[in-house]
Scaffold this motif. Structure first.
Motif, PDB file in Angstrom:
ATOM      1  N   THR A  65       6.770  10.916  -7.562  1.00  0.00           N
ATOM      2  CA  THR A  65       6.510  11.343  -8.945  1.00  0.00           C
ATOM      3  C   THR A  65       5.192  10.801  -9.475  1.00  0.00           C
ATOM      4  OG1 THR A  65       7.856   9.474  -9.725  1.00  0.00           O
ATOM      5  CG2 THR A  65       8.947  11.616  -9.500  1.00  0.00           C
ATOM      6  N   GLY A  66       4.381  10.215  -8.577  1.00  0.00           N
ATOM      7  CA  GLY A  66       3.053   9.772  -8.972  1.00  0.00           C
ATOM      8  C   GLY A  66       2.993   8.384  -9.566  1.00  0.00           C
ATOM      9  N   HIS A  67       4.065   7.621  -9.466  1.00  0.00           N
ATOM     10  CA  HIS A  67       4.079   6.265 -10.010  1.00  0.00           C
ATOM     11  C   HIS A  67       3.780   5.249  -8.905  1.00  0.00           C
ATOM     12  CE1 HIS A  67       6.551   8.533 -12.935  1.00  0.00           C
ATOM     13  NE2 HIS A  67       6.029   7.690 -13.825  1.00  0.00           N
ATOM     14  N   ILE A  68       3.352   4.097  -9.305  1.00  0.00           N
ATOM     15  CA  ILE A  68       3.081   3.020  -8.353  1.00  0.00           C
ATOM     16  C   ILE A  68       4.390   2.284  -8.068  1.00  0.00           C
ATOM     17  CG2 ILE A  68       1.890   0.825  -8.009  1.00  0.00           C
ATOM     18  CD1 ILE A  68      -0.371   1.877  -9.733  1.00  0.00           C
ATOM     19  N   ALA A  69       4.637   2.002  -6.804  1.00  0.00           N
ATOM     20  CA  ALA A  69       5.826   1.240  -6.401  1.00  0.00           C
ATOM     21  C   ALA A  69       5.365  -0.107  -5.859  1.00  0.00           C
ATOM     22  CB  ALA A  69       6.621   2.011  -5.346  1.00  0.00           C
ATOM     23  N   ASP A  94       0.864  -1.190   0.000  1.00  0.00           N
ATOM     24  CA  ASP A  94       0.000   0.000   0.000  1.00  0.00           C
ATOM     25  C   ASP A  94       0.896   1.233   0.000  1.00  0.00           C
ATOM     26  OD1 ASP A  94      -1.834   2.003   0.321  1.00  0.00           O
ATOM     27  OD2 ASP A  94      -2.486   1.409   2.336  1.00  0.00           O
ATOM     28  N   ASN A  95       1.063   1.875  -1.152  1.00  0.00           N
ATOM     29  CA  ASN A  95       1.971   3.028  -1.271  1.00  0.00           C
ATOM     30  C   ASN A  95       1.614   4.166  -0.326  1.00  0.00           C
ATOM     31  OD1 ASN A  95       2.850   2.887  -4.845  1.00  0.00           O
ATOM     32  ND2 ASN A  95       3.312   1.525  -3.137  1.00  0.00           N
ATOM     33  N   GLU A  96       0.351   4.274   0.072  1.00  0.00           N
ATOM     34  CA  GLU A  96      -0.054   5.350   0.978  1.00  0.00           C
ATOM     35  C   GLU A  96       0.619   5.212   2.342  1.00  0.00           C
ATOM     36  OE1 GLU A  96      -1.716   8.861   2.023  1.00  0.00           O
ATOM     37  OE2 GLU A  96      -1.687   7.917   0.034  1.00  0.00           O
ATOM     38  N   THR A  97       1.122   4.014   2.632  1.00  0.00           N
ATOM     39  CA  THR A  97       1.828   3.784   3.902  1.00  0.00           C
ATOM     40  C   THR A  97       3.005   4.736   4.059  1.00  0.00           C
ATOM     41  OG1 THR A  97       1.214   1.449   3.844  1.00  0.00           O
ATOM     42  CG2 THR A  97       3.045   2.054   5.281  1.00  0.00           C
ATOM     43  N   LEU A  98       3.676   5.069   2.950  1.00  0.00           N
ATOM     44  CA  LEU A  98       4.850   5.942   3.009  1.00  0.00           C
ATOM     45  C   LEU A  98       4.497   7.312   3.585  1.00  0.00           C
ATOM     46  CD1 LEU A  98       7.887   6.156   2.299  1.00  0.00           C
ATOM     47  CD2 LEU A  98       7.199   7.101   0.102  1.00  0.00           C
ATOM     48  N   ILE A 117      15.894  -0.061  -1.900  1.00  0.00           N
ATOM     49  CA  ILE A 117      14.473  -0.283  -2.198  1.00  0.00           C
ATOM     50  C   ILE A 117      13.634   0.865  -1.641  1.00  0.00           C
ATOM     51  CG2 ILE A 117      12.504  -1.795  -1.759  1.00  0.00           C
ATOM     52  CD1 ILE A 117      14.468  -4.155  -1.673  1.00  0.00           C
ATOM     53  N   PHE A 118      13.954   1.297  -0.427  1.00  0.00           N
ATOM     54  CA  PHE A 118      13.196   2.396   0.191  1.00  0.00           C
ATOM     55  C   PHE A 118      13.374   3.681  -0.621  1.00  0.00           C
ATOM     56  CE2 PHE A 118      12.778   5.909   3.265  1.00  0.00           C
ATOM     57  CZ  PHE A 118      11.505   5.644   3.748  1.00  0.00           C
ATOM     58  N   ALA A 119      14.607   3.950  -1.070  1.00  0.00           N
ATOM     59  CA  ALA A 119      14.863   5.159  -1.861  1.00  0.00           C
ATOM     60  C   ALA A 119      14.088   5.119  -3.174  1.00  0.00           C
ATOM     61  CB  ALA A 119      16.360   5.309  -2.122  1.00  0.00           C
ATOM     62  N   ALA A 120      14.043   3.954  -3.781  1.00  0.00           N
ATOM     63  CA  ALA A 120      13.302   3.823  -5.040  1.00  0.00           C
ATOM     64  C   ALA A 120      11.810   4.044  -4.819  1.00  0.00           C
ATOM     65  CB  ALA A 120      13.558   2.436  -5.644  1.00  0.00           C
ATOM     66  N   CYS A 121      11.290   3.498  -3.729  1.00  0.00           N
ATOM     67  CA  CYS A 121       9.870   3.709  -3.407  1.00  0.00           C
ATOM     68  C   CYS A 121       9.584   5.191  -3.203  1.00  0.00           C
ATOM     69  CB  CYS A 121       9.498   2.920  -2.160  1.00  0.00           C
ATOM     70  SG  CYS A 121       9.447   1.124  -2.381  1.00  0.00           S
ATOM     71  N   GLN A 122      10.443   5.875  -2.457  1.00  0.00           N
ATOM     72  CA  GLN A 122      10.250   7.307  -2.221  1.00  0.00           C
ATOM     73  C   GLN A 122      10.193   8.076  -3.539  1.00  0.00           C
ATOM     74  OE1 GLN A 122      13.515   8.281   0.541  1.00  0.00           O
ATOM     75  NE2 GLN A 122      11.971   8.971   1.991  1.00  0.00           N
ATOM     76  N   GLU A 123      11.150   7.797  -4.408  1.00  0.00           N
ATOM     77  CA  GLU A 123      11.234   8.536  -5.674  1.00  0.00           C
ATOM     78  C   GLU A 123      10.031   8.261  -6.569  1.00  0.00           C
ATOM     79  OE1 GLU A 123      14.171   8.774  -9.577  1.00  0.00           O
ATOM     80  OE2 GLU A 123      14.956   8.032  -7.658  1.00  0.00           O
ATOM     81  N   MET A 124       9.634   7.016  -6.670  1.00  0.00           N
ATOM     82  CA  MET A 124       8.538   6.655  -7.564  1.00  0.00           C
ATOM     83  C   MET A 124       7.206   7.191  -7.056  1.00  0.00           C
ATOM     84  SD  MET A 124       9.657   2.753  -8.589  1.00  0.00           S
ATOM     85  CE  MET A 124       8.327   2.547  -9.773  1.00  0.00           C
ATOM     86  N   ILE A 125       6.963   7.049  -5.773  1.00  0.00           N
ATOM     87  CA  ILE A 125       5.697   7.526  -5.205  1.00  0.00           C
ATOM     88  C   ILE A 125       5.612   9.043  -5.288  1.00  0.00           C
ATOM     89  CG2 ILE A 125       4.335   7.666  -3.076  1.00  0.00           C
ATOM     90  CD1 ILE A 125       5.483   4.892  -2.332  1.00  0.00           C
TER      91      ILE A 125
END
Length: 487
Positions: A72-76, A38-42, A62-70
């Protein structure tokens, strides 16, 4: 001689066990899985957490990639991260697509506890950093850099530890205007509920409070004057008033602890004993020179002892270190804030505080000090009052009332200060310019001196928050005491 037995020759000492630094891989996996599920968890976890806080570098990537993608509006999730790491050749480094799917399967039911996992990971990172800092301090103590003594190492250790303790809190970043408006309304509401125009800490001087609204957090206030004008006396009176109001509030109504405040007084010129004597003199109504010389009778001694008993719990802390550096001053103020609370800082005086030694010239050093004091006021959200000397050009003018241009190294002081106040006593100058007795000039002189006897002016030369005016005060020289003029 030591009684310890030596190891037998040929018997090697056992090798020390390798210390495992604090970490929790399960918490890291659970948090990453919750974010992928659930990306909203971030957005719900602490904003203090950074990729470098993860013990496993793979988890940090992995955490850095999730931060960057979320962001910019992308799904991680497992699929998108697999493609991302496949493009940069890092898919094998993170364990492949299978590991990403395992993370999601592991933490899917645990997303509700994501904040707890994030806090645990952050705590483990702080503990690892604390161990690292401890090792650095130990290494510095064993192999100190050139021209660094133990005190320098202690100051550096204090500064590093405070930065670690406050990590995540100093860099607040942007806040929406609603938050700023709410803070502004709260200040106005507090002033209204008090039934006065004092929204900050009361100075104990009625007209000054009316003009400034009290002392406010984050303000750097410069109190300047020529020698013998009473700078230290006024600053000490003000500090005494603030601490005394808090002491009385706590004694009479413990719920009124917001009144007055705890004061940290850095006295670079006078000793703590001299400051205490001045306070006792003022409070007991006995001239300070008589106290120091022991020329007091039995009743005065009893009054002095009673005053000392009443003032011994005064929330006023004095640091008498001469030539203290701005770094050490900052560290000690922060330590006092943590241990005893701190609502007001007084520095007597500015030109005696030293810089880091990395600047060229006195002007740059004073600029470093004033910027450091302003940063300290904002960081701790307390007012800082710094006393300052004036240049001798005041003495060459007929009107000796000070101006902003009279400040020594005036550029940086005037620029960094929120408020600049000058202490001025015309009586001091008149008493040193007495004409010949029996002349008309002497009669005029007596009239002028009578008009300003026991009077002082507090000239507001700069005020970012209000008008520029002059506050008139009484000055009782025998007790080095300033007070409001009776109405």
């Amino acid at each position: 001689m030591s009684s310890q037995q030596a190891l037998p020759l040929g018997a090697p000492a056992s090798a020390p066990q390798q210390r495992v630094t604090p970490h929790n891989l399960e918490a890291e996996q659970a948090l990453l899985g919750a974010i992928l599920f659930d990306n909203e968890t971030l957005n719900r976890i602490t904003q203090q957490l950074r990729p470098q806080h993860f013990y496993d570098p793979v988890h940090g990537r992995i955490f850095a990639a999730c931060q960057e993608m979320i962001a910019t509006g992308h799904i991680a999730d497992g699929v998108t991260l697999k493609e991302r790491f496949a493009r940069d050749g890092g898919i094998k480094e993170i364990g492949g697509a299978v590991y990403l799917m395992k993370l999601m399967d592991l933490a899917a039911p645990l997303s509700a506890q994501a904040q707890s996992y994030a806090e645990l990971i952050y705590d483990m990172a702080l503990r690892r950093e604390l161990i690292r800092v401890g090792n650095v301090i130990a290494d510095l103590a064993e192999n100190p850099p050139e021209r660094h003594d133990a005190k320098d190492i202690i100051e550096e250790a204090e500064r590093t530890l405070f930065t670690l303790a406050e990590s995540g809190g100093a860099n607040k970043g942007f806040q929406d205007f609603r938050t700023a408006l709410t803070a502004s309304i709260n200040v106005a509401t507090a002033a209204k509920n008090r039934g006065s125009d004092v929204s900050g800490i009361s100075t104990g001087f009625r007209d000054l409070d009316h003009l400034m609204g009290g002392l406010h957090g984050s303000d750097l206030i410069i109190l300047a004057g020529r020698p013998s004008m009473g700078k230290t006396a006024f600053a000490l009176n003000l500090a005494m008033n603030v601490a005394r109001i808090k002491q009385k509030a706590l004694q009479e109504n413990p719920e009124a602890e917001h009144l007055g405040g705890t004061v940290g007084f850095f006295s670079l010129e006078m000793s703590a004993e001299q400051l205490a004597t001045r306070i006792l003199s003022d409070f007991a109504g006995i001239e300070s020179h008589r106290i120091r010389q022991g020329k007091i009778d039995k009743d005065e001694y009893v009054r002095l002892a009673d005053s000392a008993t009443e003032l011994q719990m005064l929330p006023l802390h004095v640091d008498e270190t001469g030539g203290i550096s701005i770094g050490a001053l900052t560290n000690r103020a922060r330590r006092l804030k943590r241990t005893s609370g701190l609502d007001l800082i007084v520095v007597d005086y500015l030109q005696l505080v030293t810089g880091s030694g990395k600047t060229d010239g006195r002007v740059q050093e004073v600029s470093e000090v004033t910027q450091g004091l302003k940063a300290l006021a904002k960081d701790l959200q307390v007012p800082v009052i710094a006393l300052s000397q004036l240049s001798r050009q005041v003495e060459s003018r007929e009107d000796k009332r000070p101006q902003l241009s009279d400040l020594r190294e005036s550029g940086s002081i005037e620029q960094d200060a929120d408020i600049v106040m000058f202490v001025y006593r015309e009586e001091y100058y008149l008493s040193r310019a007495e004409p010949e007795q029996g002349t008309e000039a002497h009669f005029t002189w007596e009239q002028k001196r009578a008009a300003v006897a026991n009077r002082a002016e507090l000239i507001i030369g700069k005020n970012r928050h209000g008008p520029i005016e002059t506050v008139h005060l009484n000055f009782h020289g025998q007790f080095t005491r300033f007070s409001s003029i009776a109405r």
